[in-house]
Design an enzyme around this catalytic site. Structure first.
Site, PDB file in Angstrom:
ATOM      1  N   HIS A   1       0.857  -1.184   0.000  1.00 14.24           N
ATOM      2  CA  HIS A   1       0.000   0.000   0.000  1.00 14.24           C
ATOM      3  C   HIS A   1       0.896   1.238   0.000  1.00 14.24           C
ATOM      4  O   HIS A   1       1.851   1.299   0.764  1.00 14.24           O
ATOM      5  CB  HIS A   1      -0.903  -0.008   1.235  1.00 14.24           C
ATOM      6  CG  HIS A   1      -2.077   0.907   1.137  1.00 14.24           C
ATOM      7  ND1 HIS A   1      -1.937   2.278   1.095  1.00 14.24           N
ATOM      8  CD2 HIS A   1      -3.411   0.662   1.060  1.00 14.24           C
ATOM      9  CE1 HIS A   1      -3.142   2.829   0.993  1.00 14.24           C
ATOM     10  NE2 HIS A   1      -4.049   1.871   0.971  1.00 14.24           N
TER      11      HIS A   1
ATOM     12  N   ARG B   1      -7.055  10.049  -0.166  1.00 10.95           N
ATOM     13  CA  ARG B   1      -6.781  10.488  -1.536  1.00 10.95           C
ATOM     14  C   ARG B   1      -8.067  10.498  -2.345  1.00 10.95           C
ATOM     15  O   ARG B   1      -8.270  11.356  -3.201  1.00 10.95           O
ATOM     16  CB  ARG B   1      -5.735   9.574  -2.185  1.00 10.95           C
ATOM     17  CG  ARG B   1      -4.313   9.886  -1.747  1.00 10.95           C
ATOM     18  CD  ARG B   1      -3.318   8.862  -2.272  1.00 10.95           C
ATOM     19  NE  ARG B   1      -3.445   7.592  -1.591  1.00 10.95           N
ATOM     20  CZ  ARG B   1      -3.519   6.414  -2.184  1.00 10.95           C
ATOM     21  NH1 ARG B   1      -3.475   6.324  -3.501  1.00 10.95           N
ATOM     22  NH2 ARG B   1      -3.656   5.310  -1.476  1.00 10.95           N
TER      23      ARG B   1
END
Ligand SMILES: Cc1cc2nc3c(=O)[nH]c(=O)nc-3n(C[C@H](O)[C@H](O)[C@H](O)COP(=O)(O)OP(=O)(O)OC[C@H]3O[C@@H](n4cnc5c(N)ncnc54)[C@H](O)[C@@H]3O)c2cc1C
Ligand SMILES: *[C@@H]1O[C@H](CO)[C@@H](O)[C@H](O)[C@H]1NC(C)=O
Length: 517
Positions: free
Chosen positions: A267, A290
């Site tokens: 990740h 995000r």
């Protein structure tokens, strides 16, 4: 004499809990079928309880209410594309086409308010559902789902003549073989709380569901990681230490095939904690940060990637473009090199608008944990990040210009959820202006999810290496399985696989018990 139950579920994360609930639903009280769930930890929940970005679903009531015109086909295509030719289309199609029901099952049967939707990396529409803050408090999505389903199960376990039993602190160490090469039950170990002596127990059953999760938590004792992805040994991880791939060994001992074991998802955004940068366990910076407009910057204050690209691409970009001494993000501790600092890291920055849509409950939690800090202006932010003020300002302005243009930018980003630069409020609104903040943290790539696992089919049957035939009685669901995601898992697809394939395993197990009796 060995104890006997109808169905054994190994692992109490979302896949195991979903399997148990569905198995109960498809077996009858009259037939007296019992279901036993074993988890080696003191409490159930696994990595599922840590999930923070949400669960995917298309054509859900929530999507329709918000006017999002998504489709099963778009979801299938996004997932296959992310899998880079390695994802099994049959398995993906089932995942996508049953996603509507999966989300509505959670919303309707368990009263979960999964009404906030974000568009995560690699998705062509917003389809990742999570929970809104309640009275200013965060309601973490994985925790909430596992909690609601777990509560339902423990209520059932508490009933008189309960058909459901839960054993925690029960580690399954072996599967028992039946004459026809199938599974006959499990051997599990418990530790006597007083004497600390390990006790072994045998439990027989007509069906066993493996839902033991992945191997992303091996940490300092890498076994599968060392063998299949040795280049990742030593990276930090977001997983709990229980995620050691136990189910893989259990299944292989019965002849199961493992697939895609080298496909490990790193990740891009594990939080680097200000006063503990070397800790090998990273708190995840949810992808929804995000998804709601957070941007990534290098140590020069410049963007370098489409923040909403798939995880593998964003990770690659951070590793390549944020690892040199002048591009690697650091905390402004005033110390240049802190022991244990990651070798590549970026700044994650949210404007006030991005923070508002992400939700202040969860953001406040990150702040309290020392993972996120605030700055009241671009100037203050540039000071904290130790980047040039003009460069930073231009970065934020360029982002917003691209957003306004409706085109994609130089990094290929075409969805811009929020502005990056806080608007200047009209003069006289000084008090309000004070409240517009930037929120930032340092993030580094961290081992997160293991795409590989036991080969299974769309009926969740575990397949044998020798001939591809199902191992009688053995089912699997969740992160322990491989082949569904291929080379890269899309955010939100794991909780979904737990529900879709966990429930399928429950139904298949119920059918096996009916056959056996
Ligand atoms: C920090 C974090 C955030 C995430 N966020 C998201 C997200 O927003 N959306 C999304 O879709 N996915 C997310 N994921 C991924 C997702 O949460 C997991 O991949 C998924 O929930 C795995 O579920 P599972 O039921 O297969 O395994 P788990 O939930 O890990 O459960 C496995 C259980 O099996 C037990 N177990 C293991 N071995 C044995 C044994 N030998 N005997 C008995 N019990 C055993 C473990 O104790 C554990 O409780 C996230 C993962 C992490 C780590
Ligand atoms: C994909 O899964 C289906 C259903 O389980 C199976 O029949 C098929 O063989 C698999 N395809 C590949 C390429 O593994």
């Amino acid at each position: 004499m060995a104890a006997r139950t109808g169905i054994i579920v190994v692992g109490g994360g979302l896949a195991g809990i979903s399997a148990a609930i569905e198995a109960l639903h498809h077996t009858s009280h009259a037939a007296g079928v019992t279901i036993t769930l074993l988890d080696k930890e003191a409490r159930t929940g696994g990595n599922s309880a840590k999930a923070s970005s949400g669960i995917n679903g298309v054509l859900t009531g929530t999507q329709l209410n918000l006017g999002i015109h998504d489709s099963v086909d778009a979801f299938v295509q996004d997932t296959l594309k992310s899998g880079q030719g390695k994802a099994n289309q049959t398995l993906v199609e089932k995942l996508a086409s049953e996603s509507t029901q999966a989300v509505s099952w959670l919303q309707r049967d368990f009263k979960l308010d999964l009404d906030v939707i974000a568009q995560l990396g690699g998705h062509s529409y917003p389809r990742t559902h999570r929970r809104p803050d309640l009275d200013g408090k965060p309601q973490p999505v994985g925790w909430g789902i596992v909690g609601a389903l777990g509560k339902h199960l423990s209520e059932l376990a508490g009933l008189e003549n309960a058909r459901f039993k839960l054993y925690t602190g029960a580690r399954v160490v072996r599967l028992l073989t039946a004459e026809h090469g199938g599974v006959a039950g499990v051997v599990y170990e418990t530790v006597d709380p007083d004497s600390k002596v390990i006790q072994q127990h045998t439990l027989l059953a007509s069906a066993v569901v493996l839902a033991t999760g992945g191997f992303g938590g091996e940490g300092s004792r890498p076994h599968y990681l060392k063998r299949y992805a040795p280049q990742l040994v030593g990276l930090p991880a977001t997983n709990g230490a229980f995620a050691t791939g136990d189910g893989l060994g259990l299944a292989v001992a019965l002849g199961a095939e493992l697939v895609d074991m080298d496909q490990v998802q790193v990740h891009p955004t594990g939080f680097v904690k200000r006063n503990d940068p070397g800790n090998p366990t990273k708190f995840l910076a949810a992808e929804a940060l995000r998804g709601e407009g957070g941007i990534l910057l290098n140590a020069l204050g410049r963007r370098f990637v489409n923040e909403l690209d798939t995880r593998d691409h964003v990770t690659d970009a951070i590793n390549k473009l944020c690892s040199a001494p002048d591009t690697r993000a650091r905390h402004s501790a005033g110390v240049d090199v802190v022991a244990g600092e990651p070798s590549s890291a970026a700044f994650l920055v949210l404007s006030q608008a991005a923070a508002n849509s992400f939700g202040h409950g969860a953001l406040g939690f990150y702040e309290k944990m020392g993972l996120v800090q605030r700055a009241g202006s671009v100037e203050e932010l540039s000071g904290m990040l130790r980047v040039d003020h003009g460069t930073l300002l231009k970065t934020l302005q360029d982002h917003d210009m691209a957003r306004d243009s409706g085109l994609s930018d130089e990094f290929g980003k075409s969805t811009f959820p929020q502005n990056a630069l806080n608007p200047l409020l009209p003069s006289g609104a000084g008090a309000e202006q004070q409240q517009l903040q930037y929120y930032w943290g340092v993030v580094t790539p961290s081992i997160h999810y293991t795409m590989g696992g036991v080969r299974f089919d769309d009926k969740t049957r575990v397949l044998r290496a020798a001939d591809g035939a199902p191992i009688p009685g053995l089912l699997a669901a969740g992160e322990v399985t491989g082949g569904l995601h291929g080379a890269n898992r899309l955010g939100g697809n794991s909780l979904l696989e737990c529900v879709v394939y966990g429930r399928e395993a429950g139904r298949q197990a119920a059918a096996l018990v009916a056959e056996a009796s």
